[in-house]
Design a protein around this motif. Structure first.
Motif, PDB file in Angstrom:
ATOM      1  N   UNK A  31       0.870  -1.170   0.000  1.00 15.11           N
ATOM      2  CA  UNK A  31       0.000   0.000   0.000  1.00 15.11           C
ATOM      3  C   UNK A  31       0.904   1.215   0.000  1.00 15.11           C
ATOM      4  N   UNK A  32       0.391   2.352  -0.437  1.00 14.45           N
ATOM      5  CA  UNK A  32       1.237   3.539  -0.567  1.00 14.45           C
ATOM      6  C   UNK A  32       1.693   4.009   0.812  1.00 14.45           C
ATOM      7  N   UNK A  33       2.905   3.613   1.188  1.00 13.28           N
ATOM      8  CA  UNK A  33       3.507   3.914   2.483  1.00 13.28           C
ATOM      9  C   UNK A  33       2.682   3.289   3.605  1.00 13.28           C
ATOM     10  N   UNK A  34       3.331   2.922   4.689  1.00 14.73           N
ATOM     11  CA  UNK A  34       2.575   2.393   5.820  1.00 14.73           C
ATOM     12  C   UNK A  34       3.310   2.629   7.127  1.00 14.73           C
ATOM     13  N   UNK A  35       2.512   2.896   8.152  1.00 12.08           N
ATOM     14  CA  UNK A  35       2.987   3.087   9.519  1.00 12.08           C
ATOM     15  C   UNK A  35       2.416   1.954  10.354  1.00 12.08           C
ATOM     16  N   UNK A  36       3.292   1.068  10.847  1.00 13.78           N
ATOM     17  CA  UNK A  36       2.849  -0.090  11.610  1.00 13.78           C
ATOM     18  C   UNK A  36       2.534   0.243  13.051  1.00 13.78           C
ATOM     19  N   UNK A  37       1.521  -0.427  13.602  1.00 17.13           N
ATOM     20  CA  UNK A  37       1.132  -0.247  15.002  1.00 17.13           C
ATOM     21  C   UNK A  37       1.513  -1.482  15.805  1.00 17.13           C
ATOM     22  N   UNK A  38       1.770  -1.285  17.081  1.00 14.44           N
ATOM     23  CA  UNK A  38       2.223  -2.378  17.946  1.00 14.44           C
ATOM     24  C   UNK A  38       1.051  -3.247  18.442  1.00 14.44           C
ATOM     25  N   UNK A  47      -1.794  -1.482  10.213  1.00 13.19           N
ATOM     26  CA  UNK A  47      -1.093  -0.302   9.707  1.00 13.19           C
ATOM     27  C   UNK A  47      -2.056   0.848   9.441  1.00 13.19           C
ATOM     28  N   UNK A  48      -1.505   2.051   9.432  1.00 16.68           N
ATOM     29  CA  UNK A  48      -2.127   3.201   8.795  1.00 16.68           C
ATOM     30  C   UNK A  48      -1.420   3.283   7.451  1.00 16.68           C
ATOM     31  N   UNK A  49      -2.188   3.267   6.371  1.00 18.05           N
ATOM     32  CA  UNK A  49      -1.547   3.234   5.057  1.00 18.05           C
ATOM     33  C   UNK A  49      -2.380   3.951   4.000  1.00 18.05           C
ATOM     34  N   UNK A  50      -1.761   4.122   2.832  1.00 12.44           N
ATOM     35  CA  UNK A  50      -2.457   4.684   1.683  1.00 12.44           C
ATOM     36  C   UNK A  50      -3.212   3.604   0.938  1.00 12.44           C
ATOM     37  N   UNK A  51      -3.463   3.863  -0.316  1.00  9.54           N
ATOM     38  CA  UNK A  51      -4.244   2.967  -1.163  1.00  9.54           C
ATOM     39  C   UNK A  51      -3.366   1.827  -1.703  1.00  9.54           C
ATOM     40  N   UNK A  52      -3.988   0.729  -2.130  1.00 11.56           N
ATOM     41  CA  UNK A  52      -3.199  -0.367  -2.687  1.00 11.56           C
ATOM     42  C   UNK A  52      -2.393   0.114  -3.894  1.00 11.56           C
ATOM     43  N   UNK A  53      -1.136  -0.273  -3.954  1.00 12.49           N
ATOM     44  CA  UNK A  53      -0.294   0.124  -5.091  1.00 12.49           C
ATOM     45  C   UNK A  53      -0.910  -0.339  -6.407  1.00 12.49           C
ATOM     46  N   UNK A  54      -1.614  -1.454  -6.395  1.00 14.02           N
ATOM     47  CA  UNK A  54      -2.188  -2.023  -7.615  1.00 14.02           C
ATOM     48  C   UNK A  54      -3.257  -1.142  -8.259  1.00 14.02           C
ATOM     49  N   UNK A  55      -3.879  -0.233  -7.483  1.00 12.37           N
ATOM     50  CA  UNK A  55      -4.942   0.602  -8.060  1.00 12.37           C
ATOM     51  C   UNK A  55      -4.426   1.934  -8.593  1.00 12.37           C
ATOM     52  N   UNK A  56      -3.161   2.220  -8.397  1.00 15.41           N
ATOM     53  CA  UNK A  56      -2.600   3.473  -8.900  1.00 15.41           C
ATOM     54  C   UNK A  56      -2.842   4.624  -7.940  1.00 15.41           C
ATOM     55  N   UNK A  57      -2.201   5.732  -8.213  1.00 17.22           N
ATOM     56  CA  UNK A  57      -2.219   6.862  -7.294  1.00 17.22           C
ATOM     57  C   UNK A  57      -3.446   7.744  -7.344  1.00 17.22           C
ATOM     58  N   UNK A  58      -4.255   7.671  -8.391  1.00 18.19           N
ATOM     59  CA  UNK A  58      -5.361   8.603  -8.538  1.00 18.19           C
ATOM     60  C   UNK A  58      -6.653   8.116  -7.893  1.00 18.19           C
TER      61      UNK A  58
END
Length: 165
Positions: free
Chosen positions: A89-96, A118-129
């Protein structure tokens, strides 16, 4: 009449006031609050909100995470314990998560508590838009890619994350 004309011309042609972006002023955030019922993420610095985003949650968002595959986002107090720039996913911040009490509860019940929240962005597979609608994660917190990039810049390892029902 002249005053009204002047007021109308001023509002029609005057430059728009610049609205300060709180993120530009912030160097770091020290707390993130996830409000599951409102589907909102609030990031703050010394009690002042500097970011606020709509979120997507796990596909079964009501209630606390109990086991792997239940589609629930955990509730409680966590810390960011890892950063992954090469996530699926577009960048991710892992939680404990899971924490000691989650592990004990799961062991007592004979189940797997799950993990990799995680807190993360969208799946890389769907593209940035594209930003996927609704609650679609396996238990993570998802935001748009541009929002994730802003949050990524402000969050350090150890940042407190409170996830509320």
């Amino acid at each position: 009449m002249t005053a009204a004309l002047g007021w109308g011309l001023w509002h029609a042609f005057a430059p728009a006031p610049s609205i300060p972006t709180l993120v530009e002023d912030a160097q770091r955030v020290d707390q993130i609050v996830i409000d599951k019922s409102a589907r909102r993420l609030l990031a703050s610095r010394q009690g002042e909100t500097v970011l606020e985003f709509d979120i997507a949650l796990g596909f079964e968002p009501v209630g606390d995470k109990a086991e792997e595959g239940d589609g629930k986002t955990p509730e409680g107090i966590f810390r960011v314990n890892r950063r992954n720039a090469n996530s699926s996913f577009h960048l991710s911040l892992g939680l404990d998560y899971p924490q000691a009490e989650d592990l004990q509860r799961a062991e007592d019940a004979g189940i797997d508590p799950g993990g990799d929240i995680f807190i993360h962005g969208q799946p890389n597979a769907v593209g940035g838009a594209l930003t996927l609608p609704g609650d679609w994660t396996a238990g993570c917190i998802a935001i748009s890619n541009s929002e994730m990039e802003r949050l990524w810049q402000l969050v350090d390892i150890g940042t407190k994350v409170e996830i509320r029902p």
